[in-house]
Scaffold this motif. Structure first.
Motif, short mmCIF file in Angstrom:
data_model
loop_
_atom_site.label_atom_id
_atom_site.label_comp_id
_atom_site.label_asym_id
_atom_site.label_seq_id
_atom_site.Cartn_x
_atom_site.Cartn_y
_atom_site.Cartn_z
N TYR A 25 0.83 -1.21 0.00
CA TYR A 25 0.00 0.00 0.00
C TYR A 25 0.86 1.25 0.00
CZ TYR A 25 -4.67 -1.97 0.64
OH TYR A 25 -5.88 -2.61 0.44
N HIS A 26 1.99 1.20 0.68
CA HIS A 26 2.83 2.39 0.84
C HIS A 26 3.68 2.68 -0.38
CE1 HIS A 26 6.35 4.71 2.30
NE2 HIS A 26 5.46 5.32 3.04
N ASP A 27 4.20 1.64 -1.02
CA ASP A 27 5.12 1.81 -2.15
C ASP A 27 4.32 1.94 -3.45
OD1 ASP A 27 7.15 1.57 -0.31
OD2 ASP A 27 7.42 -0.58 -0.66
N THR A 28 4.03 3.17 -3.83
CA THR A 28 3.23 3.42 -5.03
C THR A 28 4.07 3.19 -6.28
OG1 THR A 28 2.02 5.10 -3.79
CG2 THR A 28 1.77 5.10 -6.19
N PRO A 29 3.59 2.39 -7.24
CA PRO A 29 4.31 2.22 -8.51
C PRO A 29 4.32 3.53 -9.30
CG PRO A 29 2.61 0.54 -8.20
CD PRO A 29 2.37 1.59 -7.17
N PRO A 30 5.04 3.56 -10.42
CA PRO A 30 5.01 4.77 -11.28
C PRO A 30 3.57 5.15 -11.63
CG PRO A 30 6.75 3.29 -12.00
CD PRO A 30 6.00 2.56 -10.93
N VAL A 55 -2.15 2.98 -13.13
CA VAL A 55 -1.91 3.27 -11.72
C VAL A 55 -2.46 4.67 -11.41
CG1 VAL A 55 -0.17 3.62 -9.93
CG2 VAL A 55 0.12 1.80 -11.62
N VAL A 56 -3.42 4.71 -10.50
CA VAL A 56 -4.09 5.96 -10.15
C VAL A 56 -3.69 6.33 -8.72
CG1 VAL A 56 -6.29 7.16 -9.87
CG2 VAL A 56 -6.02 5.41 -11.66
N LYS A 57 -3.09 7.48 -8.56
CA LYS A 57 -2.76 7.99 -7.22
C LYS A 57 -3.85 8.95 -6.78
CE LYS A 57 0.58 11.02 -6.68
NZ LYS A 57 1.93 11.61 -6.55
N ARG A 114 -4.97 0.20 -8.96
CA ARG A 114 -4.91 -0.10 -10.40
C ARG A 114 -6.06 -1.05 -10.70
NH1 ARG A 114 0.27 -1.71 -11.24
NH2 ARG A 114 -0.21 -3.84 -10.64
N ALA A 115 -7.09 -0.54 -11.34
CA ALA A 115 -8.28 -1.34 -11.64
C ALA A 115 -7.94 -2.39 -12.69
CB ALA A 115 -9.41 -0.45 -12.11
#
Length: 336
Positions: A132-137, A198-200, A234-235
């Protein structure tokens, strides 16, 4: 008396048979009325919502494969201990109670074993927390602001300004032909995101603490005024997914739905254009305009000086004073 007993026995048999038939019918029909619904609560369901993102899938594995077996074993073990103690140490089976107060071996076991269980759980728990903490690009950034009592969304990279998302009125559901189950879940202005990206989500609150929660994606992030929290998803499939504010925030807490439409990239681009945004990032061209103004001002200074030099030369020619700038400066005190 014999007839009365037989009648009671037959009545008892009919009652038991009816209960068994009802239980069998309920078990047989359970899959029909408890079929999991994607992206929304399931009436009569007892499991977590089906996963639509990698984070939720990992969370379901952690719950079903790690926590649930451990909890089940512990509960059955404690139940067996209670039954054994009730049978073995009741007054009839044990008229003379023991006078010892503790057992060192048992105390060591019930201290060490729970520690080992918690350590084993933590190995999987920390792995999920790091995910959860390490967001991908990041492909897309959305800002979500919780208000009393609605959500405001903004797409800064696409230039879509903040818009308000309110609960869809109950009467509007019927007009659109939507099932009543979606009341307080459907919103009039949903979020729209592309599938597989990937949605932040930047989450904050405008007044009190809210919470941005969407079960199908495994999201639950507090919206705290004066602070920006971050989460991502990421859906994995297209569809409509529903969530709600999950932090008690006031009278209309139940009227803060979150609706997310997961669409293809082409449909997402069309939606961005319909909202007045653009898929092209904002360029730095507007920032160059303020820089050009000082440059023009600097160019004007030499031009003014060049224009002043002939004028000074003409004055020198008529008065006989050399046409230099320093010679004009001492003349001011003399005029006083």
């Amino acid at each position: 008396m014999g007839l009365g007993l037989g009648e009671n026995t037959a009545r008892l048999r009919r009652t038991v048979g009816g209960l068994m038939a009802s239980a069998a019918f309920a078990l047989a029909s359970a899959p029909a009325w408890a079929q999991d619904r994607l992206g929304q609560p399931t009436p009569g369901g007892i499991d977590l919502q089906p996963a639509a993102s990698v984070l939720k899938r990992d969370a379901i594995f952690f719950h079903n494969a790690i926590l649930l077996p451990i909890i089940t074993v512990i509960c059955l073990f404690v139940l067996a201990l209670i039954i054994w103690i009730v049978i073995r140490y009741n007054k009839k089976a044990n008229p003379v109670p023991a006078r010892w107060s503790h057992n060192t071996a048992i105390e060591i076991v019930w201290t060490v074993v729970p520690v080992l269980i918690l350590v084993g759980i933590s190995l999987f728990s920390f792995r999920l927390l790091f995910a959860y903490h390490d967001t991908p690009p990041v492909d897309l950034t959305i800002k979500a602001t919780g208000n009393q009592w609605n959500w405001a969304y903004e797409y800064p990279d696409q230039g879509i300004p903040e818009y308000i998302s309110n609960v869809l009125p109950e009467a509007e559901l019927a007009k659109r032909g939507m099932p009543h189950d979606l009341y307080r879940l459907a919103a009039d202005e949903p979020l729209v995101v592309p599938v597989g990206k990937v949605v932040k989500v930047l989450v904050t609150g405008a007044d009190v603490i809210h919470a941005f929660a969407l079960p199908a994606f495994g999201l639950k992030t507090d919206a705290v005024p004066g602070r920006v929290n971050e989460t991502w998803f990421r859906a994995e499939r297209e569809g409509v997914f529903y969530g709600q504010c999950s932090e008690l925030c006031g009278d209309d807490h139940a009227f803060m739905p979150i609706e997310i439409h997961v669409v293809s990239q082409a449909e997402f681009e069309k939606w961005v254009v319909s909202k007045g945004g653009s898929m092209t990032p904002k360029s730095a061209a507007p920032a160059a305009a303020p820089v050009a103004a000082p440059a023009a001002a600097d160019a004007a200074v030499p031009a003014a000086e060049a224009g002043a030099a002939p004028a000074a030369a003409s004055v020198g020619a008529t008065t006989g004073v050399p046409a230099t700038a320093p010679a004009a400066a001492p003349a001011a005190p003399a005029a006083q």
